[in-house]
Design a protein around this motif. Structure first.
Motif, PDB file in Angstrom:
ATOM      1  N   LEU A 661       0.831  -1.203   0.000  1.00  7.89           N
ATOM      2  CA  LEU A 661       0.000   0.000   0.000  1.00  7.89           C
ATOM      3  C   LEU A 661       0.863   1.250   0.000  1.00  7.89           C
ATOM      4  N   LYS A 662       1.939   1.249   0.751  1.00  8.91           N
ATOM      5  CA  LYS A 662       2.837   2.413   0.793  1.00  8.91           C
ATOM      6  C   LYS A 662       3.401   2.713  -0.600  1.00  8.91           C
ATOM      7  N   VAL A 663       3.801   1.661  -1.305  1.00  7.33           N
ATOM      8  CA  VAL A 663       4.344   1.840  -2.666  1.00  7.33           C
ATOM      9  C   VAL A 663       3.261   2.370  -3.597  1.00  7.33           C
ATOM     10  N   LEU A 664       2.058   1.809  -3.496  1.00  2.63           N
ATOM     11  CA  LEU A 664       0.960   2.229  -4.363  1.00  2.63           C
ATOM     12  C   LEU A 664       0.623   3.702  -4.165  1.00  2.63           C
ATOM     13  N   ILE A 665       0.559   4.141  -2.904  1.00  2.00           N
ATOM     14  CA  ILE A 665       0.199   5.526  -2.610  1.00  2.00           C
ATOM     15  C   ILE A 665       1.244   6.487  -3.173  1.00  2.00           C
ATOM     16  N   GLU A 666       2.520   6.157  -2.982  1.00  2.00           N
ATOM     17  CA  GLU A 666       3.577   7.025  -3.505  1.00  2.00           C
ATOM     18  C   GLU A 666       3.524   7.095  -5.028  1.00  2.00           C
ATOM     19  N   GLU A 667       3.312   5.938  -5.673  1.00  2.00           N
ATOM     20  CA  GLU A 667       3.201   5.924  -7.136  1.00  2.00           C
ATOM     21  C   GLU A 667       1.993   6.743  -7.595  1.00  2.00           C
TER      22      GLU A 667
END
Length: 891
Positions: A661-667
């Motif tokens: 989720l952290k990666v998705l939000i940043e992307e």
């Protein structure tokens, strides 16, 4: 023998009639369900008539038959048996009477059933309508030729004509001698008092209206009683009984009439009724809190409900004690977040860690308008409310508003005038005592407790946390980190230095030294920081998904993406709104149909759940109109936002999913900034970056969202509108609410775990071969089960035809299409047809690939991969499912 199953009632009865009559004395108990008096029978319903029908049909020793007016085919040829219309049923018979009676059982069980006669397409969900239709439309020979589906062609080949003769259908008559029931006076008084309390607290009737109702019914009762006594007088005279004896009997009956006795003496005025309510039930008195004098030299009060008394009263309720015990027996898995208790903030709390029996408290604060005035009256009656709930309640029950306790009511203008320290002083003192000494419950146990979180919207959280409340202009807008607006705009995925109790104290010290209004966004020291084991920067103020995500990020970003797709000529606003309005919403989606999207609007106009529904179902509405969906970046960012929302809203989430989720939000934020550089990011986009760490601290954020708390406001709004009393508004609202809690404390604070309103006794031989085979392979013993087509489990509705998640494999998702639901007490089993679904990369939804083998599977509700039932949509000639939220990878 028939046993009353209400907790605390130990009455036992020898016959059905006495038991059925006795249950009327519990009719006003909150959340009461009428349960079958047979110990091994799991049948239950909400209406007394349903109990009456079930008891006389299933548990009466001498059933009778009565005449009916339906066509007769009792003289059927032996080579022409009949079979049931329902696919899953294997019932066969040789008479139309038996078939009609059997179809009625399906209708009573909640299944829509077709008429069995040829060229008749009528369907029925009501037994009386079905019986009336058969009687009116199919009595003559020419109108009564049976449908081919009804005839068992495996044995017979000739169609069966109807006749116009009459026949007898089994019917249930209450032929038992109905002896007068001996009424327990205490139970009668409690039921009558509960009825009056229900009118005052649940139905919110004014005291004058209640008095009018009581006087009117008492007068009618006395007239009816007088007529009955006159008839009795004449009958006794005919039997030759002396007039003096008759007069004595009638006088005693008048004197011992319970309704008149209580209505004319103990409950004849509003003051006496309130005294009876407070004496008989668990009533916690609101305490007026003198705040001081305002600019007009008028004394201002808030209403505080002592938290210690509230907790002691709560633990007198059997249902809450059960919840408290069950939460301590719930297993927790490593690296999996299922509730607030799995979060690091709860796990590291010294009080909760040292004593596992301690209570975890969640507060919620919000200001709301009890009325909607215009002009000069605007905000005149705006009230600040503080509610309390416990982490010691199972998550699905924590969303019930009945268990939410009122802590404080204060006019918002008084709150702003006198300040947060003055208003919250008694609450802070009670929380300190709870941390240090605890409370003594009625069973002699001492329970300590600690504040875990204070939920609320951003404005309210910043207000009580001591942070700046101007989000659009303030340089410092985040309560979780020290990031300024310029840094955020330069690097949108940057999270500043994490706020801690130490940095908070340093900023306050600097503020005093420099004599400025604020330092790093902090204006004053929050009074809740006085607690030993709570601080607003732990963090202690969780975000709200409803305001940040659904009414923030989604509400502003989705119209931006749709405008771009319209400009690229994928579709028009007219086509989008037409698709949305003509879309056939299934299941729970039909309750929150999205609002129309206007070309001139930069924001979705729907409320939070409507916006959620719109985002989930958008690929089903316009997915076929997108050109090159796997290459269109704007369409892909919509699908990415759907995936982010699915993870954030998941009730169970693993550590691996949090990292993803952290990666998705940043992307997402980087891509949005690149695609739409002119459209500025909002502070709520920054809050989104904190969500992964906040999930680790608080557990799944859906467990703390404020929309269920906001539903509690409805009671106070209705109360103000119905009572029309604004003289001392907070006092009126607080007293009414405490009366309501006194009423609710008598029964179960929570709805039953399993609610199956319509069902029939389950006999496996009545069903087809696939159901028989699946039940035969089922390891459960079904002794007194009920078969139904709809059931509510833990507040979630399941219906025949819905899909449930069974398993996640490399080949796709295995989902079960519910064909039958079997309920035995609190055990719920879904008999399902197993399907394979695969994810479509261009729309993000799942497509049905067909049935796996020609057999059904049985699965318990507890063994489902995810609790949420899903509806399939027939779109693009395919059966498609849009997930409600993400499911855990492994638990």
């Amino acid at each position: 023998m028939f046993n009353c199953k209400l907790v605390g009632c130990e009455h036992v009865f020898r016959n059905v009639h006495s038991y059925v009559q006795h249950t009327k004395l519990h009719s006003n108990v909150p959340n009461y369900q009428y349960q079958c008096g047979v110990p091994d029978c799991s049948w239950r319903c909400r209406k007394h008539t349903g109990l009456q029908i079930h008891m006389y049909r299933q548990h009466r020793s001498n059933p009778q038959t009565a005449g009916s007016t339906l066509p007769d085919t009792s003289a059927l040829p032996t080579n022409a048996p009949l079979k049931c219309l329902v696919e899953v049923c294997a019932f066969k018979c040789s008479t139309l009477a038996s078939l009609i009676g059997h179809l009625k059982k399906h209708i009573s069980g909640g299944l829509e059933t077709r008429c069995p006669f040829r060229d008749c397409d009528c369907t029925f969900t009501n037994v009386s309508s079905f019986a009336s239709h058969i009687c009116r439309k199919h009595r003559s020979v020419e109108d009564s030729v049976l449908n081919d589906v009804v005839l068992d062609r495996s044995i017979a080949t000739e169609p069966l004509p109807g006749t116009s003769q009459s026949y007898s259908e089994p019917a249930e008559e209450h032929n038992e001698p109905q002896m007068p029931l001996v009424v327990d006076e205490n139970l009668f008084f409690q039921n009558l008092t509960l009825f009056y309390l229900k009118m005052q607290s649940k139905l919110l009737l004014p005291a004058t209206t209640i008095q009018t109702i009581i006087d009117g019914f008492q007068s009618a009762h006395e007239l009816g009683l007088s007529n009955s006594l006159n008839i009795l007088n004449e009958k006794l005279k005919e039997l030759g009984i002396p007039q003096a004896t008759i007069s004595s009997i009638i006088e005693e009956m008048n004197r011992e009439d319970l309704l008149s006795l209580y209505n004319r003496e103990r409950l004849n005025t509003d003051a006496k009724r309130k005294a009876a309510f407070k004496e008989s039930f668990n009533y916690v008195h609101p305490v007026p809190l003198l705040l001081g004098n305002d600019d007009d030299d008028k004394e201002c009060f808030a209403q505080y409900i002592p938290m210690h008394e509230t907790l002691v009263t709560l633990f007198k309720n059997e249902s809450l004690r059960e919840q408290y015990t069950m939460t301590r027996s719930q297993p927790s898995a490593d690296a999996v977040y299922q509730d607030v208790k799995d979060g690091e903030g709860f796990q590291r709390n010294p009080v909760l860690k040292a004593d596992p029996s301690s209570l975890g408290l969640i507060l919620y604060q919000d200001a709301f308008e009890v009325v909607n005035p215009l002009g000069s009256g605007k905000k005149k009656h705006k009230v600040l409310a503080v509610y309390l709930t416990l982490t010691d309640i199972l998550p699905y029950n924590r969303s019930s508003i009945d268990q939410m306790q009122l802590v404080l009511l204060c006019r918002e203008q008084d709150f702003k005038y006198f300040g947060v320290n003055k208003v919250f002083a008694p609450l802070i003192e009670d929380l300190k005592i709870l941390e240090q000494r605890g409370i003594l419950t009625s069973d002699g146990n001492v329970l300590k407790g600690s504040l875990v979180a204070i939920a609320g919207d951003n404005l309210g959280s910043h207000s009580i946390g001591g942070f700046l409340e101007n989000f659009s202009r303030s340089i410092w807008f985040c309560r979780y980190c020290e990031v300024c607006r310029d840094e955020f705009l330069a690097n949108p995925i940057l999270c500043g230095t994490k706020r801690t109790a130490q940095s908070y104290a340093c900023n306050l010290q600097e503020q005093k030294t420099t004599a400025t209004d604020s330092v790093c966004g902090i204006k004053f020291d929050s009074p809740f920081n006085q607690l030993s084991h709570f601080h607003v920067c732990q963090p202690g103020l969780p975000p709200c998904l409803g305001h940040d995500l659904f009414e923030g990020v989604i509400a502003y970003d989705l119209p931006l993406y749709i405008r771009h797709l319209v400009e690229e000529n994928h579709f028009t606003y007219l086509q989008l709104n037409r698709c949305k309005n003509q879309f056939r919403y299934e299941g729970n989606d039909g309750k929150d149909k999205p609002a129309d999207l206007s070309p001139s609007s930069n924001k979705l106009s729907g409320h939070a759940v409507q916006n959620w529904c719109f985002l989930r179902l958008l690929p089903l509405m316009v997915g076929d109109r997108i050109k090159d969906p796997c290459e269109n970046e704007v369409w892909l960012i919509i699908l990415q936002l759907r995936e982010i929302v699915g993870l954030i809203c998941a009730p169970v989430i693993t550590e691996g999913q949090v990292a993803y989720l952290k990666v998705l939000i940043e992307e997402y934020i980087v891509t949005r900034t690149r695609l739409f550089p002119i459209a500025p990011l909002r502070p709520k986009h920054h809050y989104l970056c904190h969500y992964p760490s906040l999930i680790i601290h608080f557990g799944p954020l859906i467990r703390l969202w404020t929309l269920r708390f906001e539903s509690k406001h409805t009671f106070f709004k209705q109360c103000a509108r119905k009572l029309h009393n604004f003289r001392n508004l907070c006092k009126t609202l607080a007293e009414r609410h405490q009366l309501l809690q006194a009423y609710l404390s008598v029964g179960n604070l929570f709805p039953p775990l399993v609610q199956a309103e319509k069902g029939t006794c389950f006999h496996v031989e009545d069903y087809n071969d696939r159901i028989r085979a699946s039940v035969a392979s089922c390891p459960f013993q079904l002794q007194s089960a009920v078969a139904c087509n709809c059931v509510t489990v833990k507040g979630t509705d399941y219906r025949r035809g819905m899909y449930v998640l069974l398993q996640n494999t490399d080949d796709g998702l295995f989902m079960g299409k519910i064909m039958l639901i079997i309920v035995e007490h609190n055990l719920v089993i879904f008999v399902s047809e197993k399907h394979t679904f695969v994810k479509l990369c261009d729309t993000g939804v799942y497509c049905d690939q067909g049935v796996i083998q020609d057999k059904y599977v049985c699965i318990k509700h507890e063994d489902l991969l995810d609790y949420y039932p899903l509806s399939a949509y027939n779109v693009y000639d395919q059966s498609l499912i849009a997930l409600h939220h993400s499911f855990p990878e492994a638990v």
